[in-house]
Design a protein around this motif. Structure first.
Motif, PDB file in Angstrom:
ATOM      1  N   GLU A  60       1.239   8.858  -2.582  1.00  0.00           N
ATOM      2  CA  GLU A  60       2.562   9.366  -2.551  1.00  0.00           C
ATOM      3  C   GLU A  60       3.156   9.267  -1.099  1.00  0.00           C
ATOM      4  N   LYS A  90       3.396   2.898 -12.469  1.00  0.00           N
ATOM      5  CA  LYS A  90       4.137   3.556 -13.248  1.00  0.00           C
ATOM      6  C   LYS A  90       5.735   3.105 -13.359  1.00  0.00           C
ATOM      7  N   ILE A 145      -3.912   8.815  -7.186  1.00  0.00           N
ATOM      8  CA  ILE A 145      -2.319   8.665  -6.807  1.00  0.00           C
ATOM      9  C   ILE A 145      -2.130   8.809  -5.359  1.00  0.00           C
ATOM     10  N   VAL A 179       3.198   6.649  -6.660  1.00  0.00           N
ATOM     11  CA  VAL A 179       4.286   7.132  -7.144  1.00  0.00           C
ATOM     12  C   VAL A 179       5.588   6.272  -6.999  1.00  0.00           C
ATOM     13  N   CYS A 190      -2.725   4.240  -8.238  1.00  0.00           N
ATOM     14  CA  CYS A 190      -1.378   4.182  -8.718  1.00  0.00           C
ATOM     15  C   CYS A 190      -0.389   4.969  -7.485  1.00  0.00           C
ATOM     16  N   THR A 210       3.790  12.106 -12.388  1.00  0.00           N
ATOM     17  CA  THR A 210       2.973  10.697 -12.452  1.00  0.00           C
ATOM     18  C   THR A 210       1.581  11.154 -13.073  1.00  0.00           C
TER      19      THR A 210
END
Ligand SMILES: O=C(O)c1cc(=O)[nH]c(=O)n1[C@@H]1O[C@H](COP(=O)(O)O)[C@@H](O)[C@H]1O
Length: 207
Positions: free
Chosen positions: A120, A93, A118, A71, A69, A132
């Motif tokens: 970023e 998200k 995550i 950010v 995922c 997040t």
């Protein structure tokens, strides 16, 4: 796929692609910085995009995860390239929950207790990444690790660790500045200004 550039080459490529801005720059929520790393410009340099994604993949291969995922929004293009390269599904998200239709905060398919890595672009205080992580956890995902292009070394990594997120970065600010100085892209004076700023502008759990 092209051969992975080494870290020094990547730093210079990012600089030459316009991702490093110097001066008195306004950053998130009005804070000021003498150096701003703007990874949004990398979508205009596909070769650099591939290199950044490959380095993030190298870091991500050290962790166990079922989904990725990014950010929103700057990390999303890198996450897409990583997902396609590795065959790892991605979720997204939303910045705001949709007020019609599915009313979802997360787009994409996942299962409860799936582990999510995550992705970023830059970590300063770690605030955006943590937001997040909280959303993903609220939705039943497990978050233990994050990969980032630049850790500005302003306290974000410690704050994330205290919240159960281990951060792995391609560069720290110290490494980036050292490489750019050696490559003649920034002056000794600028390197010193940046180093002083990083020491002076630290974030903690209470800030
Ligand atoms: O505002 C920043 O601190 C920042 C500095 C920088 O060099 N590059 C940069 O992109 N940022 C922004 O700041 C965010 C990270 O700040 P934190 O949420 O404090 O970790 C990034 O997602 C960017 O929106």
């Amino acid at each position: 796929m092209e051969v992975m550039e080494d870290i020094e080459e990547l730093a210079v490529q990012l600089f030459d692609a316009g991702a490093v801005r110097l001066g008195d720059i306004e950053a998130k929520v009005g804070r000021r910085t003498p150096i701003y790393f703007d990874l949004r410009v990398v979508i205009s340099s596909p070769k650099v995009m591939v290199s950044v994604a490959q380095h993030l993949q190298r870091l991500s291969s050290e962790t166990e995860h079922e989904v990725l995922c990014g950010v929103p929004y700057a990390a999303l293009p890198f996450t897409v390239v990583m997902s396609v390269n590795t065959g790892t599904p991605m979720i997204m998200k939303r910045k705001e929950t949709k007020l019609y239709g599915t009313r979802k905060i997360l787009e994409g398919i996942y299962k409860q207790n799936d582990t999510c890595l995550i992705v970023e672009d830059v970590v300063t205080s770690g605030g955006s990444l943590l937001e997040t992580a909280r959303t993903l956890r609220d939705e039943g995902l497990v978050v233990k690790n994050a990969v980032v292009v630049l850790d500005r070394e302003q306290g974000g990594a410690s704050i994330l660790k205290a919240n159960g997120v281990e951060l792995k970065s391609i560069f720290t600010m110290t490494e980036l500045v050292k490489i750019l100085r050696k490559a003649g892209r920034i002056s000794d004076e600028t390197a010193e200004i940046v180093s002083d700023h990083i020491k002076e502008c630290q974030f903690s759990m209470d800030s």
